[in-house]
Scaffold this active site. Sequence first.
Site, PDB file in Angstrom:
ATOM      1  N   GLU A  40       0.856  -1.188   0.000  1.00 15.67           N
ATOM      2  CA  GLU A  40       0.000   0.000   0.000  1.00 15.67           C
ATOM      3  C   GLU A  40       0.894   1.241   0.000  1.00 15.67           C
ATOM      4  O   GLU A  40       1.929   1.274   0.663  1.00 15.67           O
ATOM      5  CB  GLU A  40      -0.891  -0.013   1.237  1.00 15.67           C
ATOM      6  CG  GLU A  40      -1.900   1.125   1.300  1.00 15.67           C
ATOM      7  CD  GLU A  40      -2.771   1.066   2.541  1.00 15.67           C
ATOM      8  OE1 GLU A  40      -3.902   1.588   2.485  1.00 15.67           O
ATOM      9  OE2 GLU A  40      -2.325   0.520   3.575  1.00 15.67           O
ATOM     10  N   LYS A 113     -10.133   0.420  -2.016  1.00 15.14           N
ATOM     11  CA  LYS A 113     -10.197   0.001  -0.616  1.00 15.14           C
ATOM     12  C   LYS A 113     -11.558   0.348  -0.003  1.00 15.14           C
ATOM     13  O   LYS A 113     -11.971   1.511   0.002  1.00 15.14           O
ATOM     14  CB  LYS A 113      -9.069   0.692   0.152  1.00 15.14           C
ATOM     15  CG  LYS A 113      -8.933   0.290   1.609  1.00 15.14           C
ATOM     16  CD  LYS A 113      -7.737   1.011   2.221  1.00 15.14           C
ATOM     17  CE  LYS A 113      -7.500   0.622   3.662  1.00 15.14           C
ATOM     18  NZ  LYS A 113      -6.325   1.329   4.226  1.00 15.14           N
ATOM     19  N   CYS A 158      -4.895  -3.640   3.354  1.00 16.96           N
ATOM     20  CA  CYS A 158      -4.600  -3.222   4.727  1.00 16.96           C
ATOM     21  C   CYS A 158      -5.770  -3.428   5.701  1.00 16.96           C
ATOM     22  O   CYS A 158      -6.034  -4.547   6.115  1.00 16.96           O
ATOM     23  CB  CYS A 158      -4.123  -1.770   4.706  1.00 16.96           C
ATOM     24  SG  CYS A 158      -3.182  -1.287   6.184  1.00 16.96           S
TER      25      CYS A 158
END
Length: 268
Positions: A40, A113, A158
């Site tokens: 990321e 995301k 993440c």
Amino acid sequence: MKVAAIQMVSGISLEHNLTQAHELLDQARHAGAELAVLPEYFCFMGARDADKLLIAETPGLGKVQDFLSDTARELQMWIVGGTVPLATDDPSHAANASLAYDPSGRCVARYDKIHLFRFHDGQQGYDEAAVLKAGERPVAFTLTDHAGHDWRVGMSVCYDLRFPELYRQLQADILLVPAAFTYVTGQAHWEVLLRARAIENQAYVVAAAQSGTHENGRRTWGQSLVVDPWGVVLAQQATGPGVVLAELDPVHLAQIRQRLPALQHRRL
């Protein structure tokens, strides 16, 4: 199929980050990797959160996207660009997008995301929703390896790691987790969450992380690793830039799912 989780300590210089990424991707290719996953924010860790808006690219057009496409074509390798800030219809918010490129340089998948990180422990705080627009749908793509085997690859980023329902929907053979976990949360939860996602989905997990103290003062946990469908850590690196390599075996995957057909036993 050999895969690589690329670990970086990205800074505020886009050029330097891309140079470092290319060197590590080249190492992965020379080691035989067919798929490499960057962490990321591999291209940029700004001095402040809002800085990512300054480099947000138009989808399909921009320096970072060109880099990913050109490098995939040059190295003849599947590359997943951890995340790239992409412009949205709201100039005050960007998408934190993970982009997958095939060996021809074609972008085959984009995942924005979904879960945006918020954390405060009294000393440090983060609120990604202040500058990021959340994604809305799970994304998976098919990767055909050199042996002709098709893998279903599920994308995540993440903080998504804490939401197992996302991974259930992906129904993937390989789960990707590019990340920039904080040192505090990573030390406590990173490995156990990754192994849990591998075990409960009977899937390989490839987790590429940021690792170290960055120019902006942020400290990330690191420990990039690859986990097999039984929850065994196949390879890992604690800190610093590097390439974590592991072999994924479709026969091993099939044997685990046959021996313990938990995915067939779901009732909810």
